[in-house]
Every structure is written in C-alpha cells, then in structure tokens.
Design an enzyme around this catalytic site. Structure first.
Site, PDB file in Angstrom:
ATOM      1  CG  ASN A   1       4.362   9.221  -0.098  1.00  0.00           C
ATOM      2  OD1 ASN A   1       5.077   8.325   0.323  1.00  0.00           O
ATOM      3  ND2 ASN A   1       3.455   9.027  -1.044  1.00  0.00           N
TER       4      ASN A   1
ATOM      5  CG  HIS B   1       7.754   9.796  -2.473  1.00  0.00           C
ATOM      6  ND1 HIS B   1       6.463   9.640  -2.900  1.00  0.00           N
ATOM      7  CD2 HIS B   1       8.007  11.137  -2.500  1.00  0.00           C
ATOM      8  CE1 HIS B   1       5.949  10.823  -3.205  1.00  0.00           C
ATOM      9  NE2 HIS B   1       6.859  11.748  -2.968  1.00  0.00           N
TER      10      HIS B   1
ATOM     11  CG  ASP C   1       7.920   3.285  -2.384  1.00  0.00           C
ATOM     12  OD1 ASP C   1       6.785   3.716  -2.668  1.00  0.00           O
ATOM     13  OD2 ASP C   1       8.925   3.496  -3.086  1.00  0.00           O
TER      14      ASP C   1
ATOM     15  CD  GLU D   1      -3.267   6.788  -2.007  1.00  0.00           C
ATOM     16  OE1 GLU D   1      -3.883   7.833  -1.708  1.00  0.00           O
ATOM     17  OE2 GLU D   1      -2.509   6.697  -2.988  1.00  0.00           O
TER      18      GLU D   1
END
Length: 210
Positions: A119, A124, A128, A154
């Site tokens: 990230n 981000h 994702d 996660e």
C-alpha cells in the site's frame, strides 16, 4: 390479520435477530390498521379480497429480494468471499456438525505478507487489486464444502471439513505457490509479486471452539 394481536406478533418476530429478514405480509382493512401494520414491521399490507395468485406472486417477489439481499450482505465486496460474520456463523455450524459426527475440521488463517509495504509503495488501489486477486484464487480452488472468508484487512480464513492439518497444508501450499507467480503492475513500469503466509489448527486436536 393486522389487528392488535397480529401487530404484536409482528413486533415479536422483528425483535428476534434470527427472523429480522423474514418477509411479513399482512391482510388488513384500509385505514389505521394499515399504518399500524407498517409501524409494527410488516413489509406489505394487502387488502382482504386479494386473490391467491396475486398473494403467491407477492410472496415470491419478497422472498427472492430477501435471498438476494442476504447473499450480497454475506459477501465481501472486494474479494467476493464470505464476510467475517457470515464465515463465523457457517463455521460454527460445521464445528457442531463435526462434533456430532465425530469428524475433524482444519482451519487456516492466512495473511498477505508485507501488505502495508504494498500500500505504501504502490497505493491502496493496487493493494485492493492484490486482495481481490487472492480472493478470486481462493474462490475457485477448493471444494464447495470448504468455507472461505475475508477475516479482515489482508487476513483470509479457510475451513476444511474432514481434513487434517497435513492435507490442508498440502492443498494450501499449491494455492500460495500459484499466487506467488502472479505479477502485479504497480504503475510506472514497476512489477512485483506477493507471497502469503498462514497457520493451521485442527478441531478437536488443537481446540474445540472457534
């Protein structure tokens, strides 16, 4: 009927968590009974002279909508796997089943390695995509009776009914090896790979509760 007794019954049903999603249709006279029925939690108020075909059709529509809503609410939007709540409910039922039939069940909690670094480095949005890809892989690589969920962030969780830790580890090692070969695009020509780690516990050897 949507009289006082029916309104009380409706409120009792709505107060029970198990039945909160149950469609409730009531037959009533026009006027205050209609509003009273809605206030008690009814989904629809029907006239007394409604025919059986229309009544059946209205019930079917309500049940179909409830089923779709329930399926959507049980799924994590990013990964398509069971939510933590839905997984917990399902795995508790599997544990009870294993207890009754004197079977075993293996549970694996998996974590995407160094996900914060993904990230921080690539954003981000890319993170994702990593979670979505792993969720898609988990969603297509096991038996129907194997429960797969996103535990949070996660973290992912899988329940293998009737499997010992050794066989579960062998199955999962193939999946994690396959995932490690997926190349992700971090933008600006930056390509990277991700690994996953996990631990396995087996009922009833390692414990008897979730």
């Amino acid at each position: 009927q949507a009289g006082n007794a029916s309104q009380l019954m409706c409120r009792l049903v709505r107060a029970a968590p198990r039945w909160r999603d149950l469609p409730i249709l009531a037959r009533t006279n026009a006027g205050s009974e209609t509003w009273g029925g809605f206030e008690a939690g009814a989904d629809d108020m029907l006239p007394h002279d409604i025919g059986p075909n229309e009544l059946t059709a209205r019930l079917r529509v309500r049940l179909d909508r409830t089923r779709v809503f329930r399926e959507q609410s049980n799924r994590d939007l990013l990964t398509g796997l069971l939510t933590r709540r839905a997984f917990t409910e399902s795995v508790l039922a599997r544990v009870a089943e294993a207890q009754r039939s004197r079977r075993h069940l293996s549970l694996c909690l998996m974590d995407v390695d160094r996900f914060k670094s993904v990230n921080d480095t690539y954003g981000h949005g890319v993170g994702d995509k990593v979670l979505s890809a792993f969720g898609a892989l988990l969603g297509t690589r096991f038996r129907l009776q194997d429960l797969r969920g996103r535990w949070g962030g996660e973290e992912f969780i899988i329940a293998f009914y009737g499997e010992w830790a050794e066989s579960a580890r062998e199955i999962l090692s193939r999946v994690t090896a396959e995932f490690a070969k997926i190349t992700f695009d971090g933008g600006q020509g930056r390509l990277f790979n991700v690994t996953v780690s996990g631990g396995i516990a087996t009922y009833p050897i390692d414990g008897r509760t979730l």
